[in-house]
Design a protein around this motif. Structure first.
Motif, mmCIF file in Angstrom:
data_model
loop_
_atom_site.group_PDB
_atom_site.id
_atom_site.type_symbol
_atom_site.label_atom_id
_atom_site.label_comp_id
_atom_site.label_asym_id
_atom_site.label_seq_id
_atom_site.Cartn_x
_atom_site.Cartn_y
_atom_site.Cartn_z
ATOM 1 N N ASP A 146 35.030 -54.995 -7.730
ATOM 2 C CA ASP A 146 35.331 -53.907 -7.290
ATOM 3 C C ASP A 146 36.832 -53.693 -6.523
ATOM 4 N N GLU A 153 30.557 -59.289 -7.549
ATOM 5 C CA GLU A 153 30.655 -57.696 -7.510
ATOM 6 C C GLU A 153 31.830 -57.214 -6.469
ATOM 7 N N SER A 184 26.289 -63.476 -7.125
ATOM 8 C CA SER A 184 26.358 -62.435 -7.639
ATOM 9 C C SER A 184 27.117 -61.207 -6.671
#
Length: 664
Positions: free
Chosen positions: A536, A532, A528
């Motif tokens: 980003d 992320e 996870s």
């Protein structure tokens, strides 16, 4: 009857329109078609398989008719998912919004609940009565955790969990922040078979698991997972509330999840736990007999050769039979009806462990009685490495197929809707229907398409000029050059899906030396956290293996290239899939196409599905395996993918990626 069905269908159409308007969405043709089909299935009792592409809004398309049916019938609809992420989406977002949107249009406000297996909740009897229940090799009494071992991480976790038991309203493990390792959680939880029962437990009226189940019995939609659905189907005792309708989302995972639940295991660790629990409760002679049987089986599987076992040698057969008999004798010698709840819990746990050992040993021995083409179970030996470098030997037995189990224990008892973004393999539902056992029932298959214009939004590029991949699992020099050129053209923005972790790490290491853009690799942080970071920073690429093929949802410019290093056929030494392939061939079918190619086609569809997550997404799916273009089965695999514009021209693909990068 037909008029009633049509009225119900029209009613659901109106409810869906109200729900979509309330959540600020737009009507989608595929969503309406699916909702009407689900409503008809519930009304007629005909099973339904629905392929609904990403962006269809399939959650609303089945939740609205599920709620309408539950309110009308006065009985809950069970919704089963494969992943925690989807469960949380349904319970935390979709269902609360739907309840608000539909309250005025229904006789009452719809209710819903999330139901998990008993092992996901704290057991108050275990906490307060100090039973063990651990599968840790030391198997220490819990009271010691508060003294001699209180300074250890395990002791600290148990102390924190005990305090949390007084503060939590649900006892649900997922609500504990921060969480604890499985080893710690096992000290304060029990499985369904280890539970002494609500009537005998002094904490029965306060039991977190019973409260969750009681709440689920009074709602319209019960959200659960495939594993609990399988346990409910396989168990003689009801685990889920009484129901006559089921929705299986992420249905492409159903057969594998049910297979996992139906798999039995014997290992030195589990056998040791069973012996230690029983030894405290039976006479010395029985304890010694069980200990000897455990030692013999543990030694035999430790010294055995990993892989599928087609013939059970006489020595292991003798050891397994002795283990079965010793476990049975010990189990029968234990009184499970003491009035003291602490003693009752310890004895129930011991009997449960012994029953599992006996049943699994018996199942393994019995599985070799029929001739190979007629067997129902597959047996194999795994040697798994631990963090400390030690090797754990595990003897496993699994069903060759779960089709019969699902047909007799699920489809004959409940109208079932199965849905996913990827259900057609090779262009038809037939493969999935056979795997589920649906083929021999009355059912309908429906593909409602996708709101994406795949041919305008995505390119399927097959690198036909590359040499076929080798057997070593790592990329060739030509393939690595291709990866470098494609990621450079894309300016990063790449999800690399590899057939093995070894291949992913090797490619990441080379690309970090060659590229100016960052490359992340699965295993360097939690998945996870890596996803992320990837989302980003548009210049970042992320390489990984199986969980990334199915679990990444990154819309927008951070993902414009999905790289697939090779066709994801199952490993040639996969004991279960190779046994299934052999069984199909033995009965006159094409085992390779029915099992290996179908497995690869489903994973390819899942991997390609990572590219387009919103209607404005654009990009390329690049398959760096020339067999996709040259092999006879290539057309079958391509038919399982979305209808992207297809090419084998590397120059055109790089130019397209460069334009996308400039536009972003």
């Amino acid at each position: 009857m037909a008029a009633d069905t049509e009225n119900a269908t029209e009613r659901v159409t109106d409810l869906l329109a109200a729900a979509v308007a309330a959540v600020g969405g737009a009507e989608r043709t595929g969503q309406v078609e699916m909702a009407r089909a689900v409503a008809r299935a519930f009304d007629t009792g005909q099973h339904l398989a629905v392929q609904a592409g990403t962006g269809t809004g399939k959650s609303l398309a089945y939740l609205v008719p599920a709620i309408a049916h539950a309110v009308s019938a006065g009985q809950p609809v069970v919704v089963s998912t494969a992943t925690i992420a989807l469960q949380r989406q349904l319970v935390d977002r979709d269902l609360p919004r739907l309840a608000d949107a539909l309250t005025g249009a229904l006789p009452r406000r719809p209710q819903f609940a999330l139901l998990k297996g008993r092992g996901n909740y704290l057991c108050l009897n275990k906490i307060h009565n100090g039973t063990t229940g651990t599968t840790d090799p030391d198997d220490r009494p819990q009271e010691e955790l508060f003294d001699a071992v209180a300074a250890t991480a395990l002791g600290r976790d148990v102390q924190r969990l005990t305090k949390w038991a007084s503060d939590t309203e649900t006892g649900d493990r997922d609500e504990l922040r921060p969480g604890v390792p499985d080893r710690s959680w096992r000290q304060v939880s029990v499985s369904a078979r280890e539970c002494i029962g609500v009537t005998r437990c002094p904490y029965g009226t306060d039991c977190f698991a019973e409260k969750a189940r009681g709440k689920a019995a009074d709602v319209d939609v019960v959200v659960t997972n495939h594993a609990l659905l399988a346990i409910d189907a396989m168990s003689d005792a009801a685990v889920l509330p009484e129901h006559s309708a089921v929705v299986v989302d992420e249905a492409h995972e159903l057969a594998d999840r049910v297979t996992s639940v139906a798999t039995g295991e014997l290992s030195a660790t589990s056998l040791g736990v069973a012996h230690r629990r029983a030894a405290r409760l039976v006479d010395a002679e029985l304890a010694e007999r069980l200990e000897a049987a455990v030692a013999n089986v543990s030694s035999a599987i430790h010294d055995g050769t990993p892989g599928r076992i087609d013939r059970l040698d006489d020595e292991l057969a003798t050891y397994l039979t002795a283990l079965r008999d010793a476990a049975d004798r010990a189990r029968l010698a234990i009184d499970t009806a003491p009035t003291d709840p602490k003693a009752a819990a310890a004895r129930t746990e011991a009997v449960t462990a012994l029953t599992e050992v006996s049943d699994t040993a018996s199942r393994i021995v019995d599985s070799f009685v029929p001739a190979i083409p007629d067997r129902y179970d597959v047996v194999w030996l795994d040697h798994e490495g631990g963090n400390s470098g030690s090797v754990s030997a595990i003897l496993r037995v699994a069903p060759l197929s779960v089709a019969g189990l699902l047909r007799t224990r699920l489809f004959e008892h409940a109208t079932t809707v199965l849905t996913s973004a990827t259900l057609t393999v090779g262009g038809t539902f037939d493969t999935m229907a056979r795997a589920w056992g649906l083929a021999e029932t009355t059912w309908q298959g429906l593909d409602v398409g996708s709101p994406f214009e795949h041919a305008k939004s995505g390119i399927l590029y097959v690198a036909a000029h590359l040499p076929p991949p080798g057997r070593d699992g790592t990329g060739s020099a030509e393939q690595l050059n291709e990866i470098e050129a494609l990621i450079t053209a894309a300016g990063g923005r790449t999800l690399g899906l590899f057939s093995s972790m070894r291949a992913a790490k090797a490619a990441a290491e080379v690309m970090r030396e060659r590229l100016d853009t960052p490359v992340l690799c699965q295993g360097e942080d939690t998945t996870s956290a890596l996803v992320e970071r990837f989302a980003d920073d548009p210049q970042t690429s992320l390489f990984g293996t199986l969980s990334l093929w199915q679990g990444v949802d990154v819309p927008g410019p951070s993902l414009s290239l999905v790289l697939i290093d090779r066709i994801p056929f199952p490993r040639p030494d996969d004991p279960l899939l190779t046994a299934r392939q052999r069984a199909v061939t033995a009965h006159g079918g094409n085992g390779f196409m029915a099992v290996a190619a179908s497995h690869a086609a489903l994973l390819l569809a899942q991997g390609a599905g990572r590219l387009l997550r919103r209607t404005d997404d654009r990009g390329v799916v690049a398959v760096l395996d020339s067999r996709m273009a040259t092999a006879r089965y290539g057309g079958y695999l391509r038919a399982s993918l979305p209808p992207f514009w297809a090419t084998t021209d590397p120059v055109r693909v790089r130019a397209s990626l460069e334009r996308l990068r400039a536009g972003a």
